[in-house]
Write a protein that holds these residues in place. Sequence first.
Motif, PDB file in Angstrom:
ATOM      1  N   UNK A 221      28.557  -5.638  24.372  1.00  0.00           N
ATOM      2  CA  UNK A 221      28.862  -6.046  23.501  1.00  0.00           C
ATOM      3  C   UNK A 221      30.202  -5.191  24.201  1.00  0.00           C
ATOM      4  N   UNK A 222      31.261  -7.487  24.044  1.00  0.00           N
ATOM      5  CA  UNK A 222      32.248  -7.413  24.860  1.00  0.00           C
ATOM      6  C   UNK A 222      33.590  -6.351  24.420  1.00  0.00           C
ATOM      7  N   UNK A 223      33.340  -6.183  23.567  1.00  0.00           N
ATOM      8  CA  UNK A 223      34.244  -5.579  21.878  1.00  0.00           C
ATOM      9  C   UNK A 223      34.824  -4.528  22.073  1.00  0.00           C
ATOM     10  N   UNK A 224      33.606  -4.164  22.976  1.00  0.00           N
ATOM     11  CA  UNK A 224      33.692  -2.446  22.838  1.00  0.00           C
ATOM     12  C   UNK A 224      33.278  -1.483  24.066  1.00  0.00           C
ATOM     13  N   UNK A 225      34.376  -1.642  25.175  1.00  0.00           N
ATOM     14  CA  UNK A 225      34.046  -1.311  26.478  1.00  0.00           C
ATOM     15  C   UNK A 225      35.513  -0.334  26.794  1.00  0.00           C
ATOM     16  N   UNK A 226      34.721   1.051  27.521  1.00  0.00           N
ATOM     17  CA  UNK A 226      35.985   2.156  28.323  1.00  0.00           C
ATOM     18  C   UNK A 226      35.844   2.006  29.649  1.00  0.00           C
ATOM     19  N   UNK A 227      35.945   3.067  29.934  1.00  0.00           N
ATOM     20  CA  UNK A 227      36.427   3.476  31.559  1.00  0.00           C
ATOM     21  C   UNK A 227      35.550   4.457  32.060  1.00  0.00           C
ATOM     22  N   UNK A 228      35.618   5.457  33.021  1.00  0.00           N
ATOM     23  CA  UNK A 228      35.199   6.258  33.182  1.00  0.00           C
ATOM     24  C   UNK A 228      35.839   6.675  35.107  1.00  0.00           C
ATOM     25  N   UNK A 229      36.608   7.224  35.166  1.00  0.00           N
ATOM     26  CA  UNK A 229      36.594   7.101  36.360  1.00  0.00           C
ATOM     27  C   UNK A 229      36.513   8.896  37.058  1.00  0.00           C
ATOM     28  N   UNK A 230      36.662   8.738  38.442  1.00  0.00           N
ATOM     29  CA  UNK A 230      35.946   9.778  39.096  1.00  0.00           C
ATOM     30  C   UNK A 230      36.406  10.215  40.245  1.00  0.00           C
ATOM     31  N   UNK A 231      37.509  11.502  40.675  1.00  0.00           N
ATOM     32  CA  UNK A 231      38.625  11.445  41.723  1.00  0.00           C
ATOM     33  C   UNK A 231      39.166  10.173  41.836  1.00  0.00           C
ATOM     34  N   UNK A 232      39.155   9.666  43.222  1.00  0.00           N
ATOM     35  CA  UNK A 232      40.191   8.507  43.332  1.00  0.00           C
ATOM     36  C   UNK A 232      39.766   7.678  42.387  1.00  0.00           C
ATOM     37  N   UNK A 233      39.120   7.238  41.790  1.00  0.00           N
ATOM     38  CA  UNK A 233      38.888   6.362  40.869  1.00  0.00           C
ATOM     39  C   UNK A 233      39.167   7.097  39.759  1.00  0.00           C
ATOM     40  N   UNK A 234      39.841   8.595  39.029  1.00  0.00           N
ATOM     41  CA  UNK A 234      40.438   8.809  38.310  1.00  0.00           C
ATOM     42  C   UNK A 234      41.643   8.497  38.588  1.00  0.00           C
ATOM     43  N   UNK A 235      42.889   8.066  39.297  1.00  0.00           N
ATOM     44  CA  UNK A 235      43.115   7.493  40.176  1.00  0.00           C
ATOM     45  C   UNK A 235      43.326   5.907  39.270  1.00  0.00           C
ATOM     46  N   UNK A 236      42.552   5.751  39.858  1.00  0.00           N
ATOM     47  CA  UNK A 236      42.131   3.682  39.747  1.00  0.00           C
ATOM     48  C   UNK A 236      42.148   3.931  37.905  1.00  0.00           C
ATOM     49  N   UNK A 237      41.655   4.418  37.417  1.00  0.00           N
ATOM     50  CA  UNK A 237      41.715   4.597  35.887  1.00  0.00           C
ATOM     51  C   UNK A 237      42.501   4.678  35.375  1.00  0.00           C
ATOM     52  N   UNK A 238      43.780   5.120  35.879  1.00  0.00           N
ATOM     53  CA  UNK A 238      45.040   5.771  35.407  1.00  0.00           C
ATOM     54  C   UNK A 238      45.835   4.439  35.930  1.00  0.00           C
ATOM     55  N   UNK A 239      45.879   3.943  36.691  1.00  0.00           N
ATOM     56  CA  UNK A 239      46.359   2.350  37.567  1.00  0.00           C
ATOM     57  C   UNK A 239      46.144   1.638  36.211  1.00  0.00           C
ATOM     58  N   UNK A 240      44.766   1.772  35.639  1.00  0.00           N
ATOM     59  CA  UNK A 240      44.505   0.958  34.579  1.00  0.00           C
ATOM     60  C   UNK A 240      45.188   0.294  33.969  1.00  0.00           C
ATOM     61  N   UNK A 241      44.732   1.542  33.143  1.00  0.00           N
ATOM     62  CA  UNK A 241      46.021   2.011  31.824  1.00  0.00           C
ATOM     63  C   UNK A 241      47.144   1.578  31.944  1.00  0.00           C
ATOM     64  N   UNK A 242      47.727   2.164  32.529  1.00  0.00           N
ATOM     65  CA  UNK A 242      49.228   1.536  32.599  1.00  0.00           C
ATOM     66  C   UNK A 242      49.952   0.188  33.001  1.00  0.00           C
ATOM     67  N   UNK A 243      48.827   0.239  33.860  1.00  0.00           N
ATOM     68  CA  UNK A 243      49.279  -2.224  34.402  1.00  0.00           C
ATOM     69  C   UNK A 243      48.210  -2.855  33.675  1.00  0.00           C
ATOM     70  N   UNK A 244      47.723  -2.479  32.424  1.00  0.00           N
ATOM     71  CA  UNK A 244      46.470  -3.260  31.531  1.00  0.00           C
ATOM     72  C   UNK A 244      46.570  -2.871  30.238  1.00  0.00           C
ATOM     73  N   UNK A 245      47.284  -2.059  29.265  1.00  0.00           N
ATOM     74  CA  UNK A 245      47.379  -1.248  28.598  1.00  0.00           C
ATOM     75  C   UNK A 245      46.353  -2.422  27.094  1.00  0.00           C
ATOM     76  N   UNK A 246      45.595  -1.829  26.260  1.00  0.00           N
ATOM     77  CA  UNK A 246      44.928  -2.348  25.808  1.00  0.00           C
ATOM     78  C   UNK A 246      43.545  -3.799  26.832  1.00  0.00           C
ATOM     79  N   UNK A 247      42.961  -3.010  27.281  1.00  0.00           N
ATOM     80  CA  UNK A 247      42.547  -4.194  28.331  1.00  0.00           C
ATOM     81  C   UNK A 247      40.575  -3.176  28.026  1.00  0.00           C
ATOM     82  N   UNK A 248      41.031  -1.605  27.536  1.00  0.00           N
ATOM     83  CA  UNK A 248      39.284  -1.210  27.394  1.00  0.00           C
ATOM     84  C   UNK A 248      40.090  -0.418  26.057  1.00  0.00           C
TER      85      UNK A 248
END
Length: 372
Positions: A221-248
């Motif tokens: 279901x491409x209309x319902x997508x979430x993101x989970x990041x751990x440690x370094x991936x947590x930083x990647x997740x924060x980057x994603x939220x600010x760079x592309x708001x509304x993506x997830x």
Amino acid sequence: MDVRRTPALFLALATALAGCSSAGDDEAPAAEAPVSAPVASPTPATSASAASPAPVTSAPAAPVTPSTSPSAAAAPGATRTPRPNPVSIPALMEKEYDGRGLKLGRVLDRNSAYTRYYVTYKSGKLTISGILNVPRGRGPFPALVLAHGHIDTDIYVNGQGLRREQDYLAREGYVVLHTDYRNHASSSDDPRNEVTLRLGYTEDVVNAVLALKKSTLKSIDGERVGLLGRSMGGGVTLNTLVAQPGLVDAAVVFASVSSSTIDNFNRWTRQDGELAERILDRYGTPKQSPEFWRGVSPRTYFDRVTEPLLIHHGTSDSTCPIRWSRTTRDALERRGKDVRMYEYEGEEHAFGPDWPLSMRRTVAFFDRHLAA
């Protein structure tokens, strides 16, 4: 939707390869004032002093010169709009993403709850490998992209990292796409990734989300997508939220690195003297080029976040200190963002006894925000 829910408490004894190691990647305190306009390429000052404990013995190289739009430069009297430094979060904001081509490869495992596939997808010109867990039953199922922590690329294998979470979330009825990132496993190589502060990992995560959204697989279901990041991936997740708001639709981070890139640079990258010198020569120290370092820190752009965020962090984490997540939470709260943080007394970086509790909270969070 036929969602299979089976207990996963036995997974608490699983290995914690999902995290960033103590030799991982990290960042440091940047100014927290929100910035809405892209940050142009900085011109390092001539001062040789650094705002960090380790002295820099080599003189900075020629400064990175801001570039301007060709059309603006050609039109007499036109207002010059500087382009953002290509190594910056504003550059990630302006980038055109074309995540696509999610391809199922061989079956890696099949059990009563889900099927595990080797997959690839496109991230710009690169091909990125990963794994895809697809629950059994009638779809389409909501989907999650998982961004793992630092693991040495010399030993990393396909799907390594976040193994417990991959299994648990698939058993809870989520399609799980775990990205290997560029330079990992079977993914394409990006030789500039380290000197560009690994911002390419954020591109790979954005494109992973888009690959799910564009997939023709009926289970997703491409209309319902979430993101989970751990440690370094947590930083990647924060980057994603600010760079592309509304993506997830929502995001979760475990034991995240700092939301200020200087913290992470000082904690890990400085230990690699040659790489640290190359980075400081190219961009300048935080004192010489404060705008550059603000421009690569997600905290600077927290005003752009539109999705709810859940943070998990242990009080005894000696790899990524809990104060980093507290600072991230406080900075988001000051901007009126939807953020909640759980602290786990005595838990270390990898999470042990409280991992099942953290996952129950994670599933409840995603169930609420990714509901049909």
